[in-house]
Design an enzyme around this catalytic site. Structure first.
Site, PDB file in Angstrom:
ATOM      1  N   ASP A 158       5.580 -45.463 -25.475  1.00 39.64           N
ATOM      2  CA  ASP A 158       6.117 -45.150 -26.793  1.00 39.64           C
ATOM      3  C   ASP A 158       7.626 -45.334 -26.826  1.00 39.64           C
ATOM      4  O   ASP A 158       8.285 -45.453 -25.790  1.00 39.64           O
ATOM      5  CB  ASP A 158       5.800 -43.692 -27.164  1.00 39.64           C
ATOM      6  CG  ASP A 158       4.314 -43.445 -27.347  1.00 39.64           C
ATOM      7  OD1 ASP A 158       3.569 -44.423 -27.547  1.00 39.64           O
ATOM      8  OD2 ASP A 158       3.902 -42.272 -27.285  1.00 39.64           O
ATOM      9  N   TYR A 217       1.935 -40.315 -14.347  1.00 40.41           N
ATOM     10  CA  TYR A 217       3.032 -40.004 -15.269  1.00 40.41           C
ATOM     11  C   TYR A 217       3.669 -38.685 -14.861  1.00 40.41           C
ATOM     12  O   TYR A 217       3.009 -37.793 -14.324  1.00 40.41           O
ATOM     13  CB  TYR A 217       2.522 -39.872 -16.699  1.00 40.41           C
ATOM     14  CG  TYR A 217       2.272 -41.171 -17.419  1.00 40.41           C
ATOM     15  CD1 TYR A 217       3.230 -41.720 -18.273  1.00 40.41           C
ATOM     16  CD2 TYR A 217       1.060 -41.849 -17.272  1.00 40.41           C
ATOM     17  CE1 TYR A 217       2.999 -42.905 -18.957  1.00 40.41           C
ATOM     18  CE2 TYR A 217       0.821 -43.039 -17.950  1.00 40.41           C
ATOM     19  CZ  TYR A 217       1.789 -43.557 -18.794  1.00 40.41           C
ATOM     20  OH  TYR A 217       1.558 -44.738 -19.465  1.00 40.41           O
TER      21      TYR A 217
END
Length: 270
Positions: free
Chosen positions: A56, A113
């Site tokens: 993003d 992540y």
């Protein structure tokens, strides 16, 4: 005469603060566009690249891979020239010639992540970590919620757009919640074979709600177990999120970037 080409994997890292994500867009600057432009300029021909996944806007990658088909013999150091041309917030660590036609996105088997939170305003962290100030969080409840995740495989409840994809199955291999030595920073870590759209930021948003007593761990598990997407979804801020490791069956490299300021302190598991 066109030179013969060979598939190469590019091992890179980038700071995403000024980009609208990885994927090339028509009206916004993205990491993919910047790299494609640089490669095309150096090689004097159009070059298309394929990344290992989307990130993003404002999200970072301390380890990222893309593949490109480029001439298999060059009379100059492409790594040097590319790094010299790219802006300081994008770095190429390795350029790796591959056999056959491996795919940077579809061949990835494990992704990790990290999400970073700090609880005080700090100008040196504002673009590297997410600020959630003055939070008296229930860390035990957050830890319990984190431990729930590997026990499930369908994460429809943690996907922003579950009806737009074929399925919402992810195999979570591990999770962790860490705190720094003075208790002012948190780090959430998760490893899985794949992730859904905004899944990690939604998860962190829920963890913060749990930490503030706005949601119980039972409610959190109920939504996941029953595959229910809550009516109100507030993802955590993007700048705290890092794609930190991508693993292939044929390629497993240690990340070259160390989260900059965020790894200058010790982290302790909760």
């Amino acid at each position: 005469m066109l030179k013969s080409t060979k598939r190469h994997f590019f091992h890179i890292g980038y700071h995403g603060a000024r980009y609208s994500g990885w994927q090339k867009l028509s009206k916004a600057i993205t990491v993919q566009e910047v790299i494609e432009t640089a490669l095309s300029k150096i090689l004097k021909q159009p070059v298309a690249i394929n990344g290992c996944g989307r990130t993003d806007a404002k999200v970072h990658a301390s380890q990222y891979f893309f593949h490109a088909d480029i001439p298999d013999s060059l009379d100059f150091d492409l790594l040097f020239r590319l790094n010299k041309l790219l802006p300081d917030d994008i770095a190429v660590f390795d350029i790796i010639p591959m056999q056959g036609d491996p795919h940077a996105r579809f061949d990835g088997v494990i992704r990790t992540y990290d999400y970073f939170i700090h609880n005080y305003k700090d100008p040196f962290l504002s673009n590297f970590s997410s600020l959630y100030p003055d939070q008296d969080l229930d860390l035990d409840a957050m830890k319990k919620a984190v431990s729930i995740l590997p026990h499930y495989t369908d994460f429809r409840a943690l996907c922003k757009t579950p009806d737009r994809i074929e399925h919402t199955i992810c195999h979570v291999k591990s999770t962790g919640l860490y705190i720094d030595g003075n208790g002012s920073k948190l780090r959430f870590n998760i490893t899985a074979n794949r992730f859904l759209y905004k899944m990690i930021r939604i998860t962190v948003g829920r963890l913060l709600e749990i930490g503030k007593g706005q949601m119980s761990t039972d409610e959190f598990e109920f939504y996941i177990a029953n595959k229910q997407t809550p009516k109100i979804i507030i993802p955590a801020h993007p700048q705290g999120l890092y794609l930190s490791k991508v693993t292939y069956r044929y390629l497993d490299l240690e990340p070259r970037s160390a989260f900059s300021l965020l790894n200058s302190t010790d982290w302790y598991p909760l």
